[in-house]
Motif scaffolding. Structure first.
Motif, mmCIF file in Angstrom:
data_model
loop_
_atom_site.group_PDB
_atom_site.id
_atom_site.type_symbol
_atom_site.label_atom_id
_atom_site.label_comp_id
_atom_site.label_asym_id
_atom_site.label_seq_id
_atom_site.Cartn_x
_atom_site.Cartn_y
_atom_site.Cartn_z
ATOM 1 N N THR A 196 42.379 76.509 59.859
ATOM 2 C CA THR A 196 42.662 76.051 61.222
ATOM 3 C C THR A 196 44.087 76.412 61.598
ATOM 4 O O THR A 196 45.013 76.196 60.810
ATOM 5 C CB THR A 196 42.484 74.526 61.333
ATOM 6 N N SER A 243 39.501 76.752 64.573
ATOM 7 C CA SER A 243 39.045 76.692 63.188
ATOM 8 C C SER A 243 37.922 77.683 62.933
ATOM 9 O O SER A 243 37.138 78.000 63.826
ATOM 10 C CB SER A 243 38.543 75.279 62.841
ATOM 11 N N GLU A 283 36.426 70.178 52.966
ATOM 12 C CA GLU A 283 35.889 68.867 53.352
ATOM 13 C C GLU A 283 34.371 68.950 53.475
ATOM 14 O O GLU A 283 33.844 69.872 54.096
ATOM 15 C CB GLU A 283 36.499 68.415 54.682
ATOM 16 N N LYS A 342 41.529 73.865 54.501
ATOM 17 C CA LYS A 342 40.990 72.537 54.213
ATOM 18 C C LYS A 342 39.608 72.629 53.600
ATOM 19 O O LYS A 342 38.773 73.414 54.044
ATOM 20 C CB LYS A 342 40.927 71.728 55.513
ATOM 21 N N ILE A 395 34.949 74.987 53.251
ATOM 22 C CA ILE A 395 36.360 75.372 53.366
ATOM 23 C C ILE A 395 36.571 75.985 54.752
ATOM 24 O O ILE A 395 35.815 76.875 55.166
ATOM 25 C CB ILE A 395 36.763 76.399 52.301
ATOM 26 N N SER A 420 43.551 69.848 51.092
ATOM 27 C CA SER A 420 44.193 70.327 52.315
ATOM 28 C C SER A 420 45.546 70.928 51.967
ATOM 29 O O SER A 420 46.365 70.289 51.300
ATOM 30 C CB SER A 420 44.371 69.192 53.330
ATOM 31 N N TYR A 421 45.769 72.168 52.408
ATOM 32 C CA TYR A 421 47.043 72.852 52.197
ATOM 33 C C TYR A 421 47.538 73.392 53.535
ATOM 34 O O TYR A 421 46.746 73.821 54.377
ATOM 35 C CB TYR A 421 46.889 74.029 51.227
ATOM 36 N N LYS A 435 50.976 70.969 49.955
ATOM 37 C CA LYS A 435 49.758 70.203 49.700
ATOM 38 C C LYS A 435 49.784 68.934 50.534
ATOM 39 O O LYS A 435 50.693 68.122 50.422
ATOM 40 C CB LYS A 435 49.641 69.863 48.212
ATOM 41 N N ASN A 436 48.780 68.807 51.397
ATOM 42 C CA ASN A 436 48.717 67.650 52.298
ATOM 43 C C ASN A 436 48.008 66.480 51.635
ATOM 44 O O ASN A 436 47.112 66.693 50.823
ATOM 45 C CB ASN A 436 47.968 68.036 53.587
ATOM 46 N N GLU A 450 46.217 75.410 58.410
ATOM 47 C CA GLU A 450 45.707 74.460 57.430
ATOM 48 C C GLU A 450 44.474 75.062 56.763
ATOM 49 O O GLU A 450 43.554 75.508 57.442
ATOM 50 C CB GLU A 450 45.330 73.127 58.067
ATOM 51 N N ASP A 500 37.433 67.945 47.953
ATOM 52 C CA ASP A 500 38.189 67.917 49.201
ATOM 53 C C ASP A 500 39.662 68.244 48.914
ATOM 54 O O ASP A 500 40.216 67.823 47.895
ATOM 55 C CB ASP A 500 38.097 66.541 49.860
ATOM 56 N N LYS A 525 51.269 71.562 63.634
ATOM 57 C CA LYS A 525 51.168 70.372 62.792
ATOM 58 C C LYS A 525 52.053 69.256 63.334
ATOM 59 O O LYS A 525 53.021 69.495 64.047
ATOM 60 C CB LYS A 525 51.532 70.708 61.353
#
Length: 220
Positions: free
Chosen positions: A153, A166, A146, A144, A150, A177-178, A219-220, A142, A175, A157
């Motif tokens: 991790t 991480s 946030e 991310k 950046i 998440s991919y 893309k989350n 991931e 923000d 999943k």
């Protein structure tokens, strides 16, 4: 056609070895751009090399071809229409090309999207993540953004109880998440600039040679 003997640089041979881990087939078009694509279509790689190839070269088993090259010290290559002659001192090999129609190759040029996020991924950080994924026996990554940071991790999943590792890799303003598969990160050693887009494509650009990987992400 005028026959010209050339030597393949160490960087070019390194690219060939890396591409062999992505796809056993390789189609080299005339010029100095080499491309390959994974059979899953989730990873496309392209490299601008030092050599200018005079003809189309279709290699069915790139690993075998590299094994043949390893038989020689500082070999010279003479590319003909249907085969390449590899020579060194008093020894030589005539290696015939495959039919290009049988190979798994990129069918068209990639439409590069507009990238919205970017960060630097060093060789040491990527090695750290690779080792952690192996130790934890996980294969999901991931990327991310946030709270301005950046991070990358590795975990499993969709498993809330999965062990994870991480590392911070940059800063961001938004923000996001991919997700991507660790198995698609078949990168030649080195430092990379990583670019992310709102589409399903990420770009990993090598810092010192003309080598790019386009890797599918979710893309989350």
């Amino acid at each position: 056609m005028t026959k010209t003997k050339i030597k393949l640089s160490r960087n070019t041979l390194s690219v060939f070895k890396n591409f062999a881990s992505i796809n056993s087939n390789l189609l080299i078009k005339p010029g100095n751009m080499i491309k390959t694509i994974a059979p899953s279509q989730c990873l496309l790689a392209e490299a601008k090399v030092e050599e200018d190839f005079p003809v189309e070269v279709a290699i069915w088993d790139l690993g075998q071809f590299l094994g043949v090259v390893s038989l020689f010290d500082e070999p010279e290559f003479e590319f003909n229409d249907s085969y390449v002659s590899i020579q060194s001192n008093n020894s030589s090999v005539k290696y015939f090309y495959a039919s290009a129609s049988l190979l798994t190759v990129p069918k068209k040029n990639l439409s590069v999207p507009k990238f919205t996020q970017e960060f630097e991924l060093t060789h040491s950080t990527f090695s750290e993540l690779t080792k952690a994924a192996s130790v934890l026996q996980v294969s999901d990554v991931e990327i991310k953004g946030e709270n301005g940071i950046i991070s990358m991790t590795v975990s499993k999943k969709n498993d809330p109880s999965s062990n994870s590792y991480s590392v911070e890799v940059g800063e961001c303003n938004d923000d996001f998440s991919y997700g991507l598969d660790m198995g698609n990160l078949k990168l030649l050693p080195g430092d990379y600039t990583v670019s992310l887009s709102d589409s399903i494509v990420s770009k990993f650009s090598h810092s010192t040679i003309g080598l790019n990987y386009y890797i599918a992400v979710e893309k989350n």
